[in-house]
Design an enzyme around this catalytic site. Structure first.
Site, PDB file in Angstrom:
ATOM      1  N   GLU A   1      69.949  16.777  -2.135  1.00 55.79           N
ATOM      2  CA  GLU A   1      68.667  16.134  -1.796  1.00 55.79           C
ATOM      3  C   GLU A   1      67.780  16.319  -3.016  1.00 55.79           C
ATOM      4  OE1 GLU A   1      65.323  15.614  -1.446  1.00 55.79           O
ATOM      5  OE2 GLU A   1      64.837  16.641   0.431  1.00 55.79           O
TER       6      GLU A   1
ATOM      7  N   CYS B   1      59.166  15.751  -1.101  1.00 58.93           N
ATOM      8  CA  CYS B   1      59.967  14.611  -1.571  1.00 58.93           C
ATOM      9  C   CYS B   1      59.654  13.327  -0.816  1.00 58.93           C
ATOM     10  CB  CYS B   1      61.453  14.935  -1.427  1.00 58.93           C
ATOM     11  SG  CYS B   1      61.958  16.391  -2.343  1.00 58.93           S
TER      12      CYS B   1
ATOM     13  N   GLU C   1      58.599  10.893 -10.315  1.00 57.02           N
ATOM     14  CA  GLU C   1      58.052  11.760  -9.273  1.00 57.02           C
ATOM     15  C   GLU C   1      57.037  12.732  -9.868  1.00 57.02           C
ATOM     16  OE1 GLU C   1      59.821  13.981  -5.372  1.00 57.02           O
ATOM     17  OE2 GLU C   1      60.904  14.270  -7.239  1.00 57.02           O
TER      18      GLU C   1
ATOM     19  N   SER D   1      65.667  18.829  -8.315  1.00 51.78           N
ATOM     20  CA  SER D   1      65.392  17.661  -9.139  1.00 51.78           C
ATOM     21  C   SER D   1      66.648  16.830  -9.350  1.00 51.78           C
ATOM     22  CB  SER D   1      64.849  18.103 -10.499  1.00 51.78           C
ATOM     23  OG  SER D   1      65.863  18.770 -11.235  1.00 51.78           O
TER      24      SER D   1
ATOM     25  N   ALA E   1      68.017  26.600  -2.528  1.00 49.96           N
ATOM     26  CA  ALA E   1      66.817  26.060  -1.880  1.00 49.96           C
ATOM     27  C   ALA E   1      65.694  25.872  -2.897  1.00 49.96           C
ATOM     28  CB  ALA E   1      66.370  26.993  -0.759  1.00 49.96           C
ATOM     29  N   PRO E   2      64.770  24.954  -2.647  1.00 47.95           N
ATOM     30  CA  PRO E   2      63.682  24.677  -3.587  1.00 47.95           C
ATOM     31  C   PRO E   2      62.446  25.535  -3.299  1.00 47.95           C
ATOM     32  CG  PRO E   2      63.605  23.094  -1.818  1.00 47.95           C
ATOM     33  CD  PRO E   2      64.754  24.027  -1.497  1.00 47.95           C
ATOM     34  N   TRP E   3      61.410  25.362  -4.155  1.00 46.51           N
ATOM     35  CA  TRP E   3      60.200  26.163  -3.993  1.00 46.51           C
ATOM     36  C   TRP E   3      59.112  25.491  -3.167  1.00 46.51           C
ATOM     37  CZ3 TRP E   3      56.708  22.947  -6.061  1.00 46.51           C
ATOM     38  CH2 TRP E   3      56.983  22.261  -7.255  1.00 46.51           C
TER      39      TRP E   3
ATOM     40  N   LYS F   1      70.645  30.926  -2.487  1.00 50.26           N
ATOM     41  CA  LYS F   1      69.747  31.323  -3.578  1.00 50.26           C
ATOM     42  C   LYS F   1      68.400  30.640  -3.409  1.00 50.26           C
ATOM     43  CE  LYS F   1      69.086  29.796  -7.804  1.00 50.26           C
ATOM     44  NZ  LYS F   1      67.631  30.073  -8.005  1.00 50.26           N
ATOM     45  N   PRO F   2      67.316  31.418  -3.238  1.00 42.88           N
ATOM     46  CA  PRO F   2      65.987  30.807  -3.247  1.00 42.88           C
ATOM     47  C   PRO F   2      65.562  30.487  -4.668  1.00 42.88           C
ATOM     48  CG  PRO F   2      65.790  33.182  -3.036  1.00 42.88           C
ATOM     49  CD  PRO F   2      67.275  32.871  -3.038  1.00 42.88           C
TER      50      PRO F   2
END
Length: 483
Positions: free
Chosen positions: A256, A290, A386, A235, A152-154, A178-179
């Site tokens: 994603e 995003c 981005e 990313s 997962a992303p931050w 995993k965070p």
């Protein structure tokens, strides 16, 4: 007197554990720039243990009737609702997000999404039986894929965790999640909540596991032989590395990977309403989304009017500490992200003009002012790449064809929006825009029932919806002789 940092732990096979080798990493509150916790820096032994637990639990969890998995997910949703204030506090500490907006804009959708997938658990179906060869009947089984490694992303640690574990568990898979190394606190609390529900209902402890760590930890998860599927939000570079690594074992991959959403404003749009909504959709969560409305394309006849109004909206937008109820967004997530956003603005070409913002706010934490940049060309760095910050760029276009060319002329293809009162034009644009989502006269709303996911370098696979649920399943053909 100094306060000892809180110690976060992995959650493996129903137990909270330190990393096997004792390594830790500091966790920093981005609103203050100060460390408030430590988290495990997990290595191979920790990943092995989590994967073994998930693998052992999988046959039991897979073979439950869907109604039982639904019951678990509904109980998890109720438990999250009951612990909402604790989760909000943890998420705000993770990210610096405003408490009030986290309470209103994140927890209710999370709970709703879990309940949606709880219902989907009972629709794990294939096509009806039929005879396609004389004397033979065929049926299609839809089955879970197995152990899922999820990263997962931050930017939305809690919500993205839900988007990953809820469909996976609903379909009958087990999970190792995993965070991000910068935002493990709310995920650790989710592990406590989910683990408590599994234990209360008597289900295997290894159904849901959390392993904290950095990129190397994630790499170990992706390369591990146990997972049948890897799901990553991150990313483009991270996604490319994951896809390459997973290909060695022919693992299923769900990616994603970000976006550069075009916001196409035609001359007949309600400019005041468009500016108001775009400012919110561009600056919400400090632009760390995003799908954020950060790349605006405006018809040349209303360009100057739009830029003036958007610059005023930016000046009226407030960033600040999480407990300030008047702020729209908090800090950028980490020092590296602040440096990235600052770098984009510092490297602007001479023809670009900063209409608002363009600077850091304060000297404590990672706050950046709401920014508007005009005068840009299609091949400018800040248009093509981005930024992932509170920076909205504005370009002008002459006609519909040029708007489409500019909109599609980036490597990302996640989300987009069109602003016009002309229904036929809106329909044409929705067909021509090469993005996984097209909003019309709005930008950024999502619902559990509709898919979210992109094309091109934004990745593949869908989150949310029945399509997202199906991504966590496999199809099996069964044929039987009628003789």
């Amino acid at each position: 007197m100094t306060t000892e940092p809180r110690r976060l732990r992995n959650y493996i096979n129903g137990e909270f554990r330190d990393a096997a080798d004792g390594r830790t990493t500091e966790v920093v509150n981005p609103a203050t720039g100060e460390a408030y916790a430590t988290a495990p820096l997990s290595g191979a032994a920790d990943v092995d243990a989590a994967m073994a637990a998930a693998e052992e639990a999988f046959p039991v969890w897979r073979d439950l009737v869907p109604a039982e998995r639904q019951k678990v997910l509904l109980k998890i949703a109720d438990a999250i609702e009951a612990r909402a204030e604790d989760l909000i506090a943890a998420e705000s500490e993770n990210t610096g997000k405003p408490l009030a907006l986290t309470r209103s804009e994140e927890v209710p959708p999370m709970v709703d999404q879990i309940r949606f997938f709880a219902g989907a658990a009972r629709l794990l179906e294939g096509r009806s039986a039929g005879e396609y060869m004389e004397g033979m009947t065929s049926i299609v089984r839809r089955e879970p894929v197995g152990v899922c490694a999820q990263v997962a992303p931050w930017n939305y640690p809690m919500m993205m965790a839900v988007w990953k574990f809820a469909p996976a568990l609903a379909a009958g898979n087990t999970v190792v999640l995993k965070p991000s190394d910068t935002t493990p606190a709310s995920t650790a609390l989710l592990a406590e909540i989910i683990g408590g529900v599994l234990e209360e209902l008597g289900h295997p402890k290894g159904v849901f596991n959390v392993v904290c760590g950095d990129r190397d930890t994630g790499r170990l998860m992706v390369e591990h032989p146990v997972p049948a599927m890897v799901s990553v939000t991150g990313s483009v570079r991270a996604g490319q590395q994951v896809a390459e690594s997973a290909a060695k074992d022919v693992k299923r991959v769900h990616l994603e990977l970000g976006g550069k959403a075009p916001v196409v404003v035609f001359e007949d749009a309600d400019i005041a309403k468009a500016v108001e909504d775009i400012a919110v959709a561009g600056y919400f969560n400090a632009g760390q989304d995003c799908t954020a409305a950060t790349r605006v394309l405006v018809h040349e006849s209303v360009h100057d009017e739009f830029v003036t109004a958007l610059a005023k909206a930016a000046a009226d937008t407030k960033t600040g500490q999480p407990d300030d109820e008047d702020v729209l967004y908090g800090p950028l997530n980490n020092a590296n992200q602040l440096a990235q956003v600052t770098g984009f603005v510092d490297r602007l070409p001479a023809h670009a003009k900063v209409e608002a913002g363009g600077h850091r706010v304060g000297d404590k934490g990672y706050f950046y002012a709401p920014t508007v940049v005009s005068g840009l060309k299609q091949d400018d760095e800040i248009v093509q790449n981005e930024v992932f910050g509170p920076v909205i760029t504005v370009q002008s276009f002459t006609d519909e064809d040029q708007a489409v060319a500019y909109a599609n002329g980036v490597e990302y293809a996640l989300a987009s929006s069109v602003w016009t009162k002309d229904h036929a034009r809106a329909m044409r644009m929705s067909k021509r825009l090469d993005f996984g989502c097209v909003w019309i006269n709005t930008h950024i709303p999502l619902v559990a029932e509709m898919p979210h996911g992109g094309f091109k370098k934004s990745g593949y696979g869908k989150d949310l919806s029945a399509y997202g649920f199906e991504d966590y399943t496999r199809i099996k053909h069964v044929m039987t002789s009628l003789g």
